[in-house]
Design a protein around this motif. Structure first.
Motif, PDB file in Angstrom:
ATOM      1  N   GLY A  28      10.240  13.034  18.913  1.00 30.35           N
ATOM      2  CA  GLY A  28      10.248  14.279  18.163  1.00 30.35           C
ATOM      3  C   GLY A  28      10.738  14.108  16.741  1.00 30.35           C
ATOM      4  N   SER A  29      11.296  12.948  16.410  1.00 33.32           N
ATOM      5  CA  SER A  29      11.820  12.745  15.067  1.00 33.32           C
ATOM      6  C   SER A  29      10.752  12.338  14.060  1.00 33.32           C
ATOM      7  CB  SER A  29      12.941  11.709  15.081  1.00 33.32           C
ATOM      8  OG  SER A  29      12.452  10.444  15.474  1.00 33.32           O
ATOM      9  N   CYS A  30       9.530  12.026  14.539  1.00 27.06           N
ATOM     10  CA  CYS A  30       8.478  11.609  13.604  1.00 27.06           C
ATOM     11  C   CYS A  30       7.861  12.803  12.885  1.00 27.06           C
ATOM     12  CB  CYS A  30       7.405  10.796  14.311  1.00 27.06           C
ATOM     13  SG  CYS A  30       6.348  11.747  15.418  1.00 27.06           S
ATOM     14  N   GLY A  31       8.075  14.007  13.365  1.00 20.28           N
ATOM     15  CA  GLY A  31       7.555  15.195  12.697  1.00 20.28           C
ATOM     16  C   GLY A  31       6.120  15.530  13.043  1.00 20.28           C
ATOM     17  N   HIS A  32       5.617  15.033  14.172  1.00 18.97           N
ATOM     18  CA  HIS A  32       4.246  15.348  14.571  1.00 18.97           C
ATOM     19  C   HIS A  32       4.129  16.863  14.746  1.00 18.97           C
ATOM     20  CE1 HIS A  32       0.511  15.472  16.846  1.00 18.97           C
ATOM     21  NE2 HIS A  32       0.295  14.248  16.400  1.00 18.97           N
ATOM     22  N   PRO A  33       3.073  17.494  14.213  1.00 21.06           N
ATOM     23  CA  PRO A  33       2.948  18.952  14.274  1.00 21.06           C
ATOM     24  C   PRO A  33       2.824  19.521  15.684  1.00 21.06           C
ATOM     25  CG  PRO A  33       0.950  17.986  13.358  1.00 21.06           C
ATOM     26  CD  PRO A  33       1.966  16.886  13.480  1.00 21.06           C
ATOM     27  N   ASP A  34       2.407  18.708  16.671  1.00 22.91           N
ATOM     28  CA  ASP A  34       2.281  19.202  18.047  1.00 22.91           C
ATOM     29  C   ASP A  34       3.552  19.045  18.861  1.00 22.91           C
ATOM     30  OD1 ASP A  34      -0.344  19.953  17.566  1.00 22.91           O
ATOM     31  OD2 ASP A  34      -1.142  18.021  18.192  1.00 22.91           O
ATOM     32  N   GLY A  35       4.619  18.553  18.228  1.00 20.69           N
ATOM     33  CA  GLY A  35       5.914  18.478  18.905  1.00 20.69           C
ATOM     34  C   GLY A  35       6.187  17.167  19.598  1.00 20.69           C
ATOM     35  N   PRO A  36       7.345  17.054  20.238  1.00 22.23           N
ATOM     36  CA  PRO A  36       7.770  15.820  20.895  1.00 22.23           C
ATOM     37  C   PRO A  36       6.778  15.354  21.952  1.00 22.23           C
ATOM     38  CG  PRO A  36       9.605  17.361  20.744  1.00 22.23           C
ATOM     39  CD  PRO A  36       8.367  18.100  20.309  1.00 22.23           C
ATOM     40  N   GLY A  37       6.527  14.036  21.970  1.00 23.58           N
ATOM     41  CA  GLY A  37       5.626  13.457  22.961  1.00 23.58           C
ATOM     42  C   GLY A  37       4.158  13.531  22.610  1.00 23.58           C
ATOM     43  N   ALA A  38       3.797  14.136  21.488  1.00 23.18           N
ATOM     44  CA  ALA A  38       2.402  14.329  21.161  1.00 23.18           C
ATOM     45  C   ALA A  38       1.836  13.227  20.266  1.00 23.18           C
ATOM     46  CB  ALA A  38       2.212  15.677  20.454  1.00 23.18           C
ATOM     47  N   CYS A  39       2.691  12.401  19.691  1.00 26.09           N
ATOM     48  CA  CYS A  39       2.164  11.389  18.765  1.00 26.09           C
ATOM     49  C   CYS A  39       1.574  10.191  19.512  1.00 26.09           C
ATOM     50  CB  CYS A  39       3.257  10.923  17.795  1.00 26.09           C
ATOM     51  SG  CYS A  39       4.546   9.943  18.545  1.00 26.09           S
ATOM     52  N   ALA A  40       0.870   9.333  18.791  1.00 29.02           N
ATOM     53  CA  ALA A  40       0.192   8.195  19.388  1.00 29.02           C
ATOM     54  C   ALA A  40       1.151   7.099  19.810  1.00 29.02           C
ATOM     55  CB  ALA A  40      -0.805   7.617  18.394  1.00 29.02           C
ATOM     56  N   LEU A  41       2.413   7.174  19.433  1.00 28.79           N
ATOM     57  CA  LEU A  41       3.393   6.166  19.791  1.00 28.79           C
ATOM     58  C   LEU A  41       3.930   6.343  21.196  1.00 28.79           C
ATOM     59  CD1 LEU A  41       5.333   5.962  16.434  1.00 28.79           C
ATOM     60  CD2 LEU A  41       3.556   4.427  17.279  1.00 28.79           C
ATOM     61  N   GLN A  42       3.588   7.422  21.835  1.00 26.50           N
ATOM     62  CA  GLN A  42       4.105   7.691  23.186  1.00 26.50           C
ATOM     63  C   GLN A  42       3.168   7.208  24.234  1.00 26.50           C
ATOM     64  OE1 GLN A  42       7.182   8.766  23.696  1.00 26.50           O
ATOM     65  NE2 GLN A  42       7.391   8.822  21.500  1.00 26.50           N
TER      66      GLN A  42
ATOM     67  N   THR B 248       0.850  -1.182   0.000  1.00 26.34           N
ATOM     68  CA  THR B 248       0.000   0.000   0.000  1.00 26.34           C
ATOM     69  C   THR B 248       0.886   1.231   0.000  1.00 26.34           C
ATOM     70  OG1 THR B 248      -0.100   0.077   2.402  1.00 26.34           O
ATOM     71  CG2 THR B 248      -1.831  -1.157   1.284  1.00 26.34           C
ATOM     72  N   ALA B 249       0.324   2.334  -0.364  1.00 23.51           N
ATOM     73  CA  ALA B 249       1.058   3.596  -0.364  1.00 23.51           C
ATOM     74  C   ALA B 249       0.692   4.381   0.890  1.00 23.51           C
ATOM     75  CB  ALA B 249       0.718   4.404  -1.610  1.00 23.51           C
ATOM     76  N   ALA B 250       1.675   5.022   1.480  1.00 24.52           N
ATOM     77  CA  ALA B 250       1.445   5.852   2.659  1.00 24.52           C
ATOM     78  C   ALA B 250       2.166   7.177   2.467  1.00 24.52           C
ATOM     79  CB  ALA B 250       1.949   5.147   3.913  1.00 24.52           C
ATOM     80  N   SER B 251       1.721   8.177   3.190  1.00 24.53           N
ATOM     81  CA  SER B 251       2.387   9.468   3.134  1.00 24.53           C
ATOM     82  C   SER B 251       2.428  10.053   4.536  1.00 24.53           C
ATOM     83  CB  SER B 251       1.642  10.409   2.183  1.00 24.53           C
ATOM     84  OG  SER B 251       0.329  10.635   2.653  1.00 24.53           O
ATOM     85  N   GLY B 252       3.267  11.014   4.731  1.00 26.85           N
ATOM     86  CA  GLY B 252       3.365  11.688   6.023  1.00 26.85           C
ATOM     87  C   GLY B 252       4.044  10.837   7.078  1.00 26.85           C
ATOM     88  N   PRO B 253       3.617  10.972   8.344  1.00 27.21           N
ATOM     89  CA  PRO B 253       4.257  10.234   9.435  1.00 27.21           C
ATOM     90  C   PRO B 253       4.174   8.722   9.272  1.00 27.21           C
ATOM     91  CG  PRO B 253       2.874  11.981  10.319  1.00 27.21           C
ATOM     92  CD  PRO B 253       2.628  11.919   8.831  1.00 27.21           C
TER      93      PRO B 253
END
Length: 76
Positions: A62-76, A44-49
């Protein structure tokens, strides 16, 4: 014209085969017709994070590039 994956029952060789109505199903290595159809995975094709995460191991927070900054992504 689908592409199927097979494993030869006699020699164990794995291969893909473009199957048409007139295709003879045989192993390209030993020419046996005792084949086991394999389960295939699809791409499949994916884009972004999502693309960054699929490309390899995660870096520091913080390296995933989430727009809300470090610690804000669902992986945390």
């Amino acid at each position: 014209m689908p592409i199927f994956e097979y494993a030869c029952h006699d020699c164990g060789h794995g291969f893909e085969l473009l199957v048409r109505s007139d295709t003879r199903l045989e192993c390209p290595q030993c020419h046996s017709q005792h084949l086991d159809k394999q389960l295939s995975v699809f791409a499949t094709a994916a884009s972004g994070p999502e693309l960054a995460m699929a490309a390899g191991p995660m870096g520091p927070c913080g390296s995933c590039g989430h727009p809300d900054g470090p610690g804000a992504c669902a992986l945390q």
